[in-house]
Design a protein around this motif. Structure first.
Motif, PDB file in Angstrom:
ATOM      1  N   LEU A 275      26.082 -34.259 -39.528  1.00 40.61           N
ATOM      2  CA  LEU A 275      27.145 -35.089 -38.978  1.00 40.61           C
ATOM      3  C   LEU A 275      27.930 -34.481 -37.838  1.00 40.61           C
ATOM      4  N   ARG A 277      26.781 -31.831 -36.032  1.00 46.32           N
ATOM      5  CA  ARG A 277      26.032 -31.727 -34.984  1.00 46.32           C
ATOM      6  C   ARG A 277      25.944 -32.970 -34.031  1.00 46.32           C
ATOM      7  N   LEU A 278      25.821 -34.093 -34.987  1.00 43.64           N
ATOM      8  CA  LEU A 278      25.674 -35.630 -34.142  1.00 43.64           C
ATOM      9  C   LEU A 278      26.845 -35.723 -33.291  1.00 43.64           C
ATOM     10  N   GLU A 279      28.106 -35.348 -33.713  1.00 41.65           N
ATOM     11  CA  GLU A 279      29.412 -35.591 -32.862  1.00 41.65           C
ATOM     12  C   GLU A 279      29.336 -35.023 -31.681  1.00 41.65           C
ATOM     13  N   ARG A 280      28.843 -33.661 -31.830  1.00 45.75           N
ATOM     14  CA  ARG A 280      28.587 -32.936 -30.558  1.00 45.75           C
ATOM     15  C   ARG A 280      27.428 -33.305 -29.737  1.00 45.75           C
ATOM     16  N   ALA A 281      26.486 -34.029 -29.954  1.00 45.81           N
ATOM     17  CA  ALA A 281      25.293 -34.216 -29.167  1.00 45.81           C
ATOM     18  C   ALA A 281      25.400 -35.318 -28.281  1.00 45.81           C
TER      19      ALA A 281
ATOM     20  N   LYS B 186      23.690 -42.933 -31.260  1.00 46.18           N
ATOM     21  CA  LYS B 186      24.826 -41.918 -32.002  1.00 46.18           C
ATOM     22  C   LYS B 186      25.253 -42.960 -33.439  1.00 46.18           C
ATOM     23  N   LEU B 193      23.040 -40.933 -41.719  1.00 45.91           N
ATOM     24  CA  LEU B 193      23.559 -39.881 -42.359  1.00 45.91           C
ATOM     25  C   LEU B 193      24.576 -40.442 -43.415  1.00 45.91           C
ATOM     26  N   ILE B 207      18.581 -35.371 -33.226  1.00 44.53           N
ATOM     27  CA  ILE B 207      19.758 -34.913 -32.926  1.00 44.53           C
ATOM     28  C   ILE B 207      19.392 -34.095 -31.629  1.00 44.53           C
TER      29      ILE B 207
END
Lengths: 281, 281
Positions: A275, A277-281, B186, B193, B207
């Motif tokens: 989660l 990682r996803l927010e930064r991607a 996203k 997740l 990701i």
């Protein structure tokens, strides 16, 4: 107990001791409702089946090798196609491995009769459907003596051994033999001759086959007597009422899937980390 | 014109001149209704699709070699699986040839990239579905340089030639490229997740792939520019709204089937004679 059933469908349809010649093909074993109840239930239970199938599929995608294989046998017009359309049609096509076995092709003939069957087995996580199956090799083949008795006779044991192997590989077999009466078959064949949108389902040889009805009953009886095993029992399905047949097969599949005791596959990753990682991607 | 559409879906989604980088992925080209309208229409039009598919199947069983092949491309979470479940799920499973193309297996790798595609082509009368396809070999392969440019570069022409061959064999191609925004992706990954019943759909590499978004856009643009042909055009499907995407693909398939101008196969027997035979049988 599911609404409108007095006994579980697996009890109601078990093959043990059934005499095909005496079967009431218009009966609705175990079901206490009427056509309308069955049609309403089919929608509701089709959704339950679909939810279970999705779990099977999810597990298959996560490496589980188990699968469920519906084997449908029955004379022409018994309603095998309708089961595929109306029961299997309620689940995600991605999770269905469907195979129909007709007259063997030249290539299939060059191989052992189980060759084409092995090639069509469901992959892990799939709901397989056989519209006719390896049992044709002890049904039409026996009735028309397409091979001599000493060749088809050992097949019963061979099939039992084959199915034990499938079970060891994780395949749950749901074997359903569908039976309509000779009169019901006549009615259904007549419909194929009276409706322009049904001509394509008709073959003049379907009528020829009616002369072999007693021989087919004998072959079906032998099949039930000799290949209904503890691990892969036959279910005998009276099929004059399509609404009953469809609901009953839905229930048989639900039962088989419930017995796999499936849960959603666990996450093979750290959820919180992914989660982030996803927010930064 | 179908209710709630201002232009035919084939016009609304045509790829000519579309710039992927500027595509409004939350738009609903050609459709004037809202979500509720689309969901209601989907049931109704799903039935129309199912009726047409049955005619295709009937003709296939009567020797017609023609088929329809839906090719679905799109990034992870674009909704390809949902199309299979909710659009293809409305037709008879007997008439569906479904194939999903993931990372090539060792065996597939030993062959030309079109080998596995040829093996999965729909048989006559079938509605084929490719969840990913030969286009992966100019998409992920190009983006990650899995083979050098001089190898993937000629593939655009080769694919066009391949598809011309398929058309000559009677396959109607319906090629649909689905696009969601980076934000929508996203959101959908986050859902995978956050929900235990969706973990199995998630892979940490999904990701990583987000970093390649511009390269993918470029690869998709080249695919559209170079392989959208008169015989096998691409349709560009904004897919942020699942309800729109599903309805639009249903309409594309209906359009393709209607263009085959199918009728029920004629009787290849004397109907009156067969009715007489049946009454005696």
């Amino acid at each position: 107990m599911v609404k409108h059933w007095s006994v579980p469908v697996t009890e109601a349809l078990k093959a043990d001791g059934v005499r095909i010649a005496e079967l009431a093909t218009s009966s609705t074993p175990g079901f206490t409702g009427d056509k309308k109840h069955a049609q309403d239930l089919l929608i509701h239970r089709g959704e339950a089946l679909s939810a279970l199938q999705e779990k099977l599929y999810a597990n298959g995608r996560s490496g589980d090798r188990r699968s469920v294989l519906l084997v449908l046998e029955g004379m022409d017009t018994a309603g095998k196609g309708g089961i595929v359309r109306h029961v299997i049609g309620s689940v995600d096509p991605q999770g269905v491995d469907h195979a129909a076995f007709g007259v063997p092709t030249d290539e299939e003939r060059r191989h052992h009769y189980l060759w084409r069957i092995r090639n069509a087995l469901p992959r892990g996580g799939q709901l397989g459907v056989f519209d006719r199956s390896h049992y044709e090799d002890v049904l039409v083949v026996r009735v028309h003596e397409l091979v001599p008795r000493e060749e088809w006779e050992p097949r019963y044991d061979e099939i039992n051994e084959f199915e034990r192997e499938l079970i060891r590989e994780g395949i749950t077999l749901v074997k359903v033999a569908m039976f309509v009466s000779l009169d019901e078959q006549k009615k259904r064949l007549r419909q194929r001759l009276e409706r322009q949108d049904k001509y394509w389902k008709f073959n003049p040889s379907d009528i020829d086959e009616r002369a072999y009805w007693p021989a087919y009953q004998e072959a079906y009886q032998a099949m039930l007597d000799r290949t209904s095993t503890a691990g892969a029992p036959w279910y005998v399905l009276p099929a004059d009422h399509k609404w009953y047949a469809r609901l009953a097969v839905t229930e048989l599949l639900i039962d088989a899937l419930e017995k796999l005791d499936l849960d959603w596959p666990p996450a093979h990753f750290d959820i919180a980390e992914q989660l982030r990682r996803l927010e930064r991607a």
